[in-house]
Write a protein that holds these residues in place. Sequence first.
Motif, PDB file in Angstrom:
ATOM      1  N   CYS A 123       0.832  -1.200   0.000  1.00 44.34           N
ATOM      2  CA  CYS A 123       0.000   0.000   0.000  1.00 44.34           C
ATOM      3  C   CYS A 123       0.874   1.259   0.000  1.00 44.34           C
ATOM      4  O   CYS A 123       1.837   1.364   0.766  1.00 44.34           O
ATOM      5  N   CYS A 153       1.520   1.659   5.047  1.00 45.72           N
ATOM      6  CA  CYS A 153       0.983   0.848   6.142  1.00 45.72           C
ATOM      7  C   CYS A 153       1.478  -0.595   6.089  1.00 45.72           C
ATOM      8  O   CYS A 153       1.337  -1.333   7.066  1.00 45.72           O
ATOM      9  N   CYS A 168      -6.151   2.253   6.653  1.00 52.20           N
ATOM     10  CA  CYS A 168      -5.708   3.533   6.075  1.00 52.20           C
ATOM     11  C   CYS A 168      -6.712   4.092   5.070  1.00 52.20           C
ATOM     12  O   CYS A 168      -6.745   5.277   4.826  1.00 52.20           O
TER      13      CYS A 168
HETATM   14 ZN   LIG Z   1      -2.204   1.877   3.523  1.00 52.43          ZN
END
Ligand SMILES: [Zn+2]
Length: 147
Positions: A36, A40, A75
């Motif tokens: 990602c 994250c 997120c």
């Molecule tokens: Zn993320």
Amino acid sequence: MSIKSLTPQFVPSFPQELEPGELYLAMEFATAAHLCACGCGNKVITPFSPTDWQLLFDGETVSLKPSIGNWSFKCRSHYWVRSGRIEWAGDMSQAAINAGRKSDAEAKARVQSSRSEDVVVRQPVAQTRERVDVPSLITRFKKWLGF
Ligand SMILES: [Zn+2]
């Protein structure tokens, strides 16, 4: 730390540990994977198909269509991959996400039903060609027409 760009790596299969900033492309499986872009550490898997993502490889960089919306991650990051660069998109409202999911599901259902129709229509044609059984084919055709 957020990732600013993704470098394409053509691989036979995905490695156990993905490196940030790399876009792993397993073409045999028509699937890509990357971490990602928000940093994250979640793995993002993007399958390629007419109703999933489309890959554009210009020989150096890749673009993915449509945008990547990681709604299932904490997120909730949402970004585009354009010419290898991460371009952040705004967060989407839950209603917009649901609407997108619904139209995705509808598009998939349409493609699947048209594909299964193709199979049903094509198979008898191939069988009659192998037999070269023209008169009975015409008879059957006439019968089918109601003569
Ligand atoms: Zn993320």
